[in-house]
Design an enzyme around this catalytic site. Structure first.
Site, short mmCIF file in Angstrom:
data_model
loop_
_atom_site.label_atom_id
_atom_site.label_comp_id
_atom_site.label_asym_id
_atom_site.label_seq_id
_atom_site.Cartn_x
_atom_site.Cartn_y
_atom_site.Cartn_z
N LYS A 92 41.83 -43.04 46.73
CA LYS A 92 42.69 -42.32 45.80
C LYS A 92 41.96 -41.07 45.31
O LYS A 92 40.72 -41.00 45.41
CB LYS A 92 43.10 -43.22 44.62
CG LYS A 92 41.91 -43.73 43.78
CD LYS A 92 42.37 -44.77 42.78
CE LYS A 92 41.22 -45.21 41.90
NZ LYS A 92 41.57 -46.32 41.01
N ASP A 95 41.90 -52.30 39.82
CA ASP A 95 41.10 -51.06 39.84
C ASP A 95 39.66 -51.44 39.52
O ASP A 95 39.35 -51.74 38.36
CB ASP A 95 41.60 -50.09 38.76
CG ASP A 95 42.95 -49.49 39.10
OD1 ASP A 95 42.98 -48.57 39.91
OD2 ASP A 95 43.96 -49.95 38.54
N ASP A 107 50.39 -43.76 42.72
CA ASP A 107 49.74 -44.14 41.48
C ASP A 107 50.80 -44.83 40.61
O ASP A 107 51.99 -44.86 40.96
CB ASP A 107 49.18 -42.88 40.79
CG ASP A 107 47.94 -43.19 39.94
OD1 ASP A 107 47.73 -44.37 39.59
OD2 ASP A 107 47.19 -42.26 39.63
N HIS A 120 48.01 -39.58 33.29
CA HIS A 120 48.42 -40.66 32.40
C HIS A 120 49.16 -40.09 31.20
O HIS A 120 50.05 -40.74 30.63
CB HIS A 120 47.20 -41.44 31.89
CG HIS A 120 46.47 -42.21 32.95
ND1 HIS A 120 45.49 -41.63 33.72
CD2 HIS A 120 46.58 -43.49 33.36
CE1 HIS A 120 45.02 -42.54 34.56
NE2 HIS A 120 45.66 -43.68 34.37
#
Length: 209
Positions: free
Chosen positions: A110, A9, A196, A123
């Site tokens: 994304k 990332d 993800d 998350h």
């Protein structure tokens, strides 16, 4: 010959794993680049990112973020987005994709179908967007379409729920209505689709392995 993907990332600013680990000078955030209104800034930034990723052997970048920040209070996306104007975000995303691909790094846009309005951080737990299908098509999907035209070979689907597309509140990443019906069939995307991270709470709290 087939290569193994070595992925990271590397968006710049707050999400820059390689730059953080190696002490490299970090590039501006997407928000700062978007504010300039100049897509060349996105191109040059991602050319710089792609160049140093290539030097260290990375060939897949989970970037750029194609989310339109339709909710300014969305801290999970925040400065990771190029902004709230879908036209601006589209041009920035297309330029970023082009720059990465030119230096041999696969771009992965994304978080499909657009997490800029989601009301939480995936998350930490469940997140949802109450955008209508018409709003999503007019705004959230535009940068993804622009990135596809620019040659993006991979798209990451987010874990947030989109009731306007899938009334069962299935996370987009697990939803046939999102991935197959919208991304594949309606938008005609035939590249790689990835989810993800599956260890995020929005999945692990509600689904077993």
């Amino acid at each position: 010959s087939l290569a193994v993907f070595l992925a990271v990332d590397e968006e710049g600013a707050g999400v820059a794993r390689v730059a953080d680990a190696l002490g490299l000078t970090k590039v501006d955030s997407a928000a700062e680049i978007g504010e300039s209104g100049d897509a060349n800034n996105a191109y040059n930034t991602y050319k710089e990112i792609g160049t140093y990723l290539t030097e260290y052997g990375f060939n897949l970048n989970f970037a750029p973020v194609a989310d339109v920040l339709t909710d300014p209070d969305n801290e999970a996306i925040g400065e990771r987005s190029f902004g709230s104007d879908p036209t601006v975000v589209s041009s920035m995303v297309a330029s970023s994709v082009t720059a990465l691909e030119e230096v041999g790094v696969t771009a992965c846009m994304k978080h499909f179908p657009g997490q800029g309005d989601a009301d939480g951080d995936t998350h930490e737990g469940l997140a949802s967007t109450d955008r209508t299908l018409e709003e999503i098509k007019a705004t959230e999907l535009q940068p993804f379409a622009a990135g596809m035209e620019a040659g993006a070979q991979m798209i990451m689907v987010g874990h947030f729920t989109v009731p306007a597309i899938d009334a069962d509140n299935t996370p987009a990443s697990l939803s046939k209505k999102v991935v197959t019906d919208i991304l594949r069939e309606e938008m005609g995307y035939n590249g790689v689709v990835i989810t993800d991270a599956l260890n995020m709470s929005s999945i692990t709290e509600y689904y077993d392995p």
